[in-house]
Motif scaffolding. Structure first.
Motif, mmCIF file in Angstrom:
data_model
loop_
_atom_site.group_PDB
_atom_site.id
_atom_site.type_symbol
_atom_site.label_atom_id
_atom_site.label_comp_id
_atom_site.label_asym_id
_atom_site.label_seq_id
_atom_site.Cartn_x
_atom_site.Cartn_y
_atom_site.Cartn_z
ATOM 1 N N VAL A 72 0.870 -1.177 0.000
ATOM 2 C CA VAL A 72 0.000 0.000 0.000
ATOM 3 C C VAL A 72 0.905 1.225 0.000
ATOM 4 N N PRO A 73 1.026 1.941 -1.139
ATOM 5 C CA PRO A 73 1.882 3.128 -1.179
ATOM 6 C C PRO A 73 1.150 4.364 -0.669
ATOM 7 N N VAL A 74 1.879 5.211 0.042
ATOM 8 C CA VAL A 74 1.370 6.517 0.450
ATOM 9 C C VAL A 74 2.196 7.543 -0.317
ATOM 10 N N TRP A 75 1.603 8.134 -1.347
ATOM 11 C CA TRP A 75 2.330 9.058 -2.215
ATOM 12 C C TRP A 75 2.334 10.453 -1.595
ATOM 13 N N LEU A 76 3.546 11.003 -1.434
ATOM 14 C CA LEU A 76 3.706 12.305 -0.799
ATOM 15 C C LEU A 76 4.372 13.290 -1.754
ATOM 16 N N PRO A 77 4.004 14.564 -1.664
ATOM 17 C CA PRO A 77 4.676 15.577 -2.484
ATOM 18 C C PRO A 77 6.065 15.873 -1.936
ATOM 19 N N GLU A 78 6.832 16.624 -2.717
ATOM 20 C CA GLU A 78 8.144 17.060 -2.266
ATOM 21 C C GLU A 78 7.988 17.943 -1.033
ATOM 22 N N MET A 79 8.755 17.657 0.015
ATOM 23 C CA MET A 79 8.704 18.421 1.268
ATOM 24 C C MET A 79 7.264 18.604 1.763
ATOM 25 N N PRO A 80 6.551 17.531 2.062
ATOM 26 C CA PRO A 80 5.161 17.672 2.501
ATOM 27 C C PRO A 80 5.077 18.315 3.881
ATOM 28 N N GLU A 91 -5.717 8.624 5.113
ATOM 29 C CA GLU A 91 -6.460 8.008 4.011
ATOM 30 C C GLU A 91 -6.039 6.562 3.810
ATOM 31 N N ALA A 92 -4.731 6.303 3.909
ATOM 32 C CA ALA A 92 -4.237 4.936 3.759
ATOM 33 C C ALA A 92 -4.728 4.047 4.895
ATOM 34 N N LEU A 93 -4.699 4.569 6.124
ATOM 35 C CA LEU A 93 -5.188 3.786 7.262
ATOM 36 C C LEU A 93 -6.686 3.538 7.157
ATOM 37 N N GLY A 94 -7.402 4.522 6.611
ATOM 38 C CA GLY A 94 -8.830 4.332 6.416
ATOM 39 C C GLY A 94 -9.107 3.181 5.479
ATOM 40 N N TYR A 95 -8.334 3.103 4.396
ATOM 41 C CA TYR A 95 -8.492 1.979 3.472
ATOM 42 C C TYR A 95 -8.164 0.664 4.176
#
Length: 255
Positions: A72-80, A91-95
């Motif tokens: 399960v990937p959690v995609w993050l922007p640069e310097m979130p 959102e990932a934990l919700g899934y």
């Protein structure tokens, strides 16, 4: 109501692809009360690489395939920002909660502040945290890692602690002997990161080939020169922390 003894708990493992999470998975698989169902990883959505480690997403997917657990990937922007990080993680934990999961397993060793943060954030959504290798001495962790037959390559070094020659090396006994005084054998202070290409629970090793080595500089948000939000630069800067990265590729003909 407390859980009955030996009740199986569905859990997701926080997976970086490096040595600590790999050894943590080994211990979690030995726990008769845990049922590992997924791997969870944060990745940079722009570069499509593991955050901090710089490992390509396809190599992470190759690990998950050989382990036999969905990633399960959690995609993050640069310097979130922390707000963005926590939103996407939520959102990932919700899934995962819809899959009957309410526990995350971490490979943390000694950073009490990080452990407390993880526990607090999970408690907010009714989750629990497990730390199978917590407070194991660094020397014992590395001894166990090597003795069990794990194989890994060093993919990132912090140039404040290690020079370029350590980047791209096999994580073995000689690497540990060559570490300068004051460097944690496990890189617990961020001195280095690794990629595991073989493990006792892999269906087969991952065939890898070295790519180029690059140097990147991270500028903290307090640096006034970062107005354009470009946090990777090649030139020296007094506000910067520099890192050498070893790019790894899937060897031709292998997946």
């Amino acid at each position: 109501m407390s859980k009955p003894p030996f009740a199986l708990t569905n859990a997701v493992l926080s997976w970086s692809g490096g040595k600590d999470s790999a050894l943590c998975l080994h211990h979690a698989l030995q726990n008769p009360n845990l049922r590992l169902t997924h791997l969870l990883t944060t990745l940079n959505e722009h570069y499509r690489r593991v955050a901090m480690h710089g490992v390509r997403a396809e190599l992470l997917e190759a690990q998950a395939e050989r382990i036999g657990l969905p990633l399960v990937p959690v995609w993050l922007p640069e310097m979130p920002s922390m707000e963005v990080y926590e939103q996407r993680m939520s959102e990932a934990l919700g899934y995962l909660a819809t899959q009957g999961i309410s526990t995350t397993v971490f490979g943390d060793l000694h950073l009490q502040d990080l452990r407390a943060y993880r526990e607090q954030q999970l408690a907010r959504v009714g989750w629990q945290a497990e730390f199978p290798i917590w407070h194991k001495p660094a020397a014992d962790v590395m001894r166990e890692f090597i003795d069990l037959g794990f194989r890994a390559v060093v993919v990132c070094v912090n140039d404040q602690h290690l020079d370029q020659s350590f980047c791209g090396r096999e994580l073995d006994e000689q690497f540990l002997r060559d570490l300068p005084a004051g460097v944690d054998p496990c890189g617990e202070n961020g001195e280095y990161h690794s990629f595991v290409y073989d493990a006792p629970y892999f269906s087969q090793p991952i065939a890898i080939a070295p790519g180029e080595q690059v140097h990147r500089t991270y500028r903290p948000a307090t640096d006034p020169d970062t107005a354009n939000n470009d946090c990777y630069r090649n030139e020296p800067n007094p506000f910067s922390a520099g890192f050498w990265y070893q790019d790894l590729l899937l060897a031709e003909g292998h997946s």
